[in-house]
Design an enzyme around this catalytic site. Structure first.
Site, PDB file in Angstrom:
ATOM      1  N   SER A   1       1.339  -9.536  10.968  1.00  0.00           N
ATOM      2  CA  SER A   1       0.708  -8.515  10.131  1.00  0.00           C
ATOM      3  C   SER A   1      -0.807  -8.591  10.299  1.00  0.00           C
ATOM      4  O   SER A   1      -1.443  -9.551   9.867  1.00  0.00           O
ATOM      5  CB  SER A   1       1.095  -8.747   8.661  1.00  0.00           C
ATOM      6  OG  SER A   1       0.202  -8.066   7.813  1.00  0.00           O
ATOM      7  N   SER A   2      -1.365  -7.562  10.906  1.00  0.00           N
ATOM      8  CA  SER A   2      -2.810  -7.568  11.195  1.00  0.00           C
ATOM      9  C   SER A   2      -3.629  -7.674   9.911  1.00  0.00           C
ATOM     10  O   SER A   2      -4.527  -8.509   9.798  1.00  0.00           O
ATOM     11  CB  SER A   2      -3.177  -6.279  11.948  1.00  0.00           C
ATOM     12  OG  SER A   2      -4.563  -6.173  12.090  1.00  0.00           O
TER      13      SER A   2
ATOM     14  N   SER B   1       1.888  -5.248   3.404  1.00  0.00           N
ATOM     15  CA  SER B   1       3.325  -5.054   3.638  1.00  0.00           C
ATOM     16  C   SER B   1       4.181  -6.071   2.879  1.00  0.00           C
ATOM     17  O   SER B   1       5.354  -6.252   3.189  1.00  0.00           O
ATOM     18  CB  SER B   1       3.603  -5.147   5.145  1.00  0.00           C
ATOM     19  OG  SER B   1       2.963  -6.271   5.707  1.00  0.00           O
TER      20      SER B   1
ATOM     21  N   CYS C   1       0.867  -1.185   0.000  1.00  0.00           N
ATOM     22  CA  CYS C   1       0.000   0.000   0.000  1.00  0.00           C
ATOM     23  C   CYS C   1       0.903   1.236   0.000  1.00  0.00           C
ATOM     24  O   CYS C   1       2.131   1.123   0.149  1.00  0.00           O
ATOM     25  CB  CYS C   1      -0.867  -0.003   1.251  1.00  0.00           C
ATOM     26  SG  CYS C   1       0.149   0.057   2.747  1.00  0.00           S
TER      27      CYS C   1
ATOM     28  N   HIS D   1       3.474   2.129  11.886  1.00  0.00           N
ATOM     29  CA  HIS D   1       2.321   1.940  12.786  1.00  0.00           C
ATOM     30  C   HIS D   1       2.104   3.111  13.725  1.00  0.00           C
ATOM     31  O   HIS D   1       1.089   3.164  14.408  1.00  0.00           O
ATOM     32  CB  HIS D   1       2.514   0.654  13.597  1.00  0.00           C
ATOM     33  CG  HIS D   1       2.920  -0.502  12.742  1.00  0.00           C
ATOM     34  ND1 HIS D   1       4.214  -0.932  12.630  1.00  0.00           N
ATOM     35  CD2 HIS D   1       2.196  -1.275  11.915  1.00  0.00           C
ATOM     36  CE1 HIS D   1       4.272  -1.936  11.773  1.00  0.00           C
ATOM     37  NE2 HIS D   1       3.071  -2.160  11.319  1.00  0.00           N
TER      38      HIS D   1
ATOM     39  N   GLU E   1       0.156  -0.257  16.545  1.00  0.00           N
ATOM     40  CA  GLU E   1      -0.657   0.889  16.117  1.00  0.00           C
ATOM     41  C   GLU E   1      -1.610   1.315  17.231  1.00  0.00           C
ATOM     42  O   GLU E   1      -1.777   2.511  17.504  1.00  0.00           O
ATOM     43  CB  GLU E   1      -1.450   0.550  14.848  1.00  0.00           C
ATOM     44  CG  GLU E   1      -2.279   1.742  14.385  1.00  0.00           C
ATOM     45  CD  GLU E   1      -3.240   1.409  13.251  1.00  0.00           C
ATOM     46  OE1 GLU E   1      -2.884   0.605  12.377  1.00  0.00           O
ATOM     47  OE2 GLU E   1      -4.356   1.960  13.257  1.00  0.00           O
TER      48      GLU E   1
ATOM     49  N   HIS F   1       5.216  -4.828   9.056  1.00  0.00           N
ATOM     50  CA  HIS F   1       5.203  -6.203   9.560  1.00  0.00           C
ATOM     51  C   HIS F   1       5.419  -7.197   8.426  1.00  0.00           C
ATOM     52  O   HIS F   1       4.480  -7.844   7.958  1.00  0.00           O
ATOM     53  CB  HIS F   1       3.883  -6.483  10.286  1.00  0.00           C
ATOM     54  CG  HIS F   1       3.804  -5.833  11.624  1.00  0.00           C
ATOM     55  ND1 HIS F   1       2.616  -5.464  12.217  1.00  0.00           N
ATOM     56  CD2 HIS F   1       4.776  -5.482  12.501  1.00  0.00           C
ATOM     57  CE1 HIS F   1       2.865  -4.925  13.395  1.00  0.00           C
ATOM     58  NE2 HIS F   1       4.166  -4.914  13.590  1.00  0.00           N
TER      59      HIS F   1
ATOM     60  N   THR G   1      -6.543   0.803  11.854  1.00  0.00           N
ATOM     61  CA  THR G   1      -6.712   0.935  10.397  1.00  0.00           C
ATOM     62  C   THR G   1      -6.795  -0.400   9.664  1.00  0.00           C
ATOM     63  O   THR G   1      -7.197  -0.435   8.498  1.00  0.00           O
ATOM     64  CB  THR G   1      -5.518   1.707   9.792  1.00  0.00           C
ATOM     65  OG1 THR G   1      -4.316   1.012  10.128  1.00  0.00           O
ATOM     66  CG2 THR G   1      -5.471   3.136  10.275  1.00  0.00           C
TER      67      THR G   1
HETATM   68 FE1  SF4 Z   1      -0.952   0.744   4.534  1.00  0.00          FE
HETATM   69 FE2  SF4 Z   1      -1.320   0.635   7.188  1.00  0.00          FE
HETATM   70 FE3  SF4 Z   1      -1.339   2.974   5.907  1.00  0.00          FE
HETATM   71 FE4  SF4 Z   1      -3.327   1.238   5.541  1.00  0.00          FE
HETATM   72  S1  SF4 Z   1      -2.814   2.314   7.433  1.00  0.00           S
HETATM   73  S2  SF4 Z   1      -2.298   2.470   3.949  1.00  0.00           S
HETATM   74  S3  SF4 Z   1      -2.234  -0.714   5.651  1.00  0.00           S
HETATM   75  S4  SF4 Z   1       0.408   1.568   6.108  1.00  0.00           S
END
Ligand code: SF4
Length: 305
Positions: A222-223, A267, A12, A74, A126, A41, A164
């Site tokens: 990794s959630s 990730s 992402c 995070h 997070e 993660h 998130t």
């Molecule tokens: Fe990526 Fe986490 Fe940001 Fe969502 S909150 S865009 S999964 S880094």
């Protein structure tokens, strides 16, 4: 025998930005660069950066005075930021802007006198960072069962926010429970579950209903990757497993399987997905169909490194 490949999957915008910050810091300032917690993660990403000179630490007391430290994607609590400033550490903040958005919501609602019900997983970095913006008024809601123990009256101003990277469906179930118990609770101004988490869950749902097995590439801590396994199973896959690497795919998982769905967490570098596809090809899964449910174009601006 075929593979159905989910799109979007993998990196992402927040992960891409966080990794780039570490790489730039290493290139410009030289090793060692300290990183508080895993930058994202993923085992492969962390191992690669470690080889290039990143030193991953759990807490700031492991960072020497005057050193450069990067905060992970995070996010960190107010106390951690204050500790770094107090020690004169040179900080680059790789917190994802979508996590920062939730931090800002916590600060604003705390200032306005709200009690904040934060839906998330206890112990996740997070959540620790977000709750740490206003520890006295943030109450963690970890699963539907924890709603029972919340005790507020109609005079208490309440708002719910969330981590998130949660399951969208599960979070909405918890929100319904909160609304049933506290009808006056306020909704957040916008979605806290980020676009990448939502898009990957929609995509895995689309492939799960047509797959005997869904392989999710991602790390155990990794959630968002773990949520993809759950969503795949809820979405109709007979089985779903989380693997860091292709060699962790067990041949017996493929017994009697004719369609394998494949996706990856936010990730996860694409090379790891391609390794899984190669392994499946070796087992007779020669056709790959890509199922696209969204186009992602978001790019975050970089801080000065
Ligand atoms: Fe990526 Fe986490 Fe940001 Fe969502 S909150 S865009 S999964 S880094």
């Amino acid at each position: 025998m075929k593979i159905i490949l989910a799109n979007p999957r993998g990196f992402c915008a927040g992960v891409d930005r966080a990794i780039t910050i570490v790489e730039r810091a290493l290139a410009l300032h030289g090793a060692p660069i300290y990183v508080r917690h895993e930058i994202v993660h993923n085992d492969y990403v962390v191992s690669n950066l470690r080889e290039k000179g990143a030193v991953f630490v759990e807490e700031l007391d492991e960072v020497p005075d005057g050193a450069t430290v990067i905060f992970s994607a995070h996010g960190v609590s107010r106390a951690v930021r204050a500790e770094a400033a107090g020690r004169g550490l040179h900080v680059f903040d790789a917190t994802c802007p979508l996590v920062t958005k939730v931090h800002n919501e916590v600060k604003r609602f705390a200032r306005d006198g709200y009690q904040i019900l934060l839906i998330g997983h206890e112990g996740h970095e997070e959540v620790e960072g977000t709750a740490g913006e206003a520890p006295d008024v943030v109450h963690l809601v970890d699963g539907a069962a924890s709603v029972d123990s919340l005790d507020f009256g109609p005079e208490d101003k309440l708002v719910w926010l969330s981590q998130t990277t949660l399951s969208v469906d599960e979070t909405m179930e918890i929100v319904q429970l909160l609304k049933a118990k506290f009808p006056h609770i306020t909704d957040p101004p916008s979605d806290d579950i980020c676009y990448a988490t939502q898009n990957r869950q929609v995509a895995v749902k689309a492939i799960a209903e047509r797959s005997d097995l869904v392989i999710v590439v991602g790390s155990q801590n990794s959630s968002n990757s773990k949520r993809l396994v759950e969503v795949a199973l809820q979405g109709g896959a007979d089985a779903s497993y989380l693997v860091d690497y292709a060699h962790q795919v067990k041949p017996e998982w493929l017994d009697g399987v004719t369609t394998v769905g494949v996706t990856s967490g936010a990730s996860v570098p694409e090379i790891l997905v391609q390794d899984v596809i190669k392994l499946l090809d070796d087992h007779g899964f020669h056709t790959v169909e890509v199922v696209t449910t969204a186009a992602e174009k978001l790019v975050f601006s970089m801080p000065r490194v």
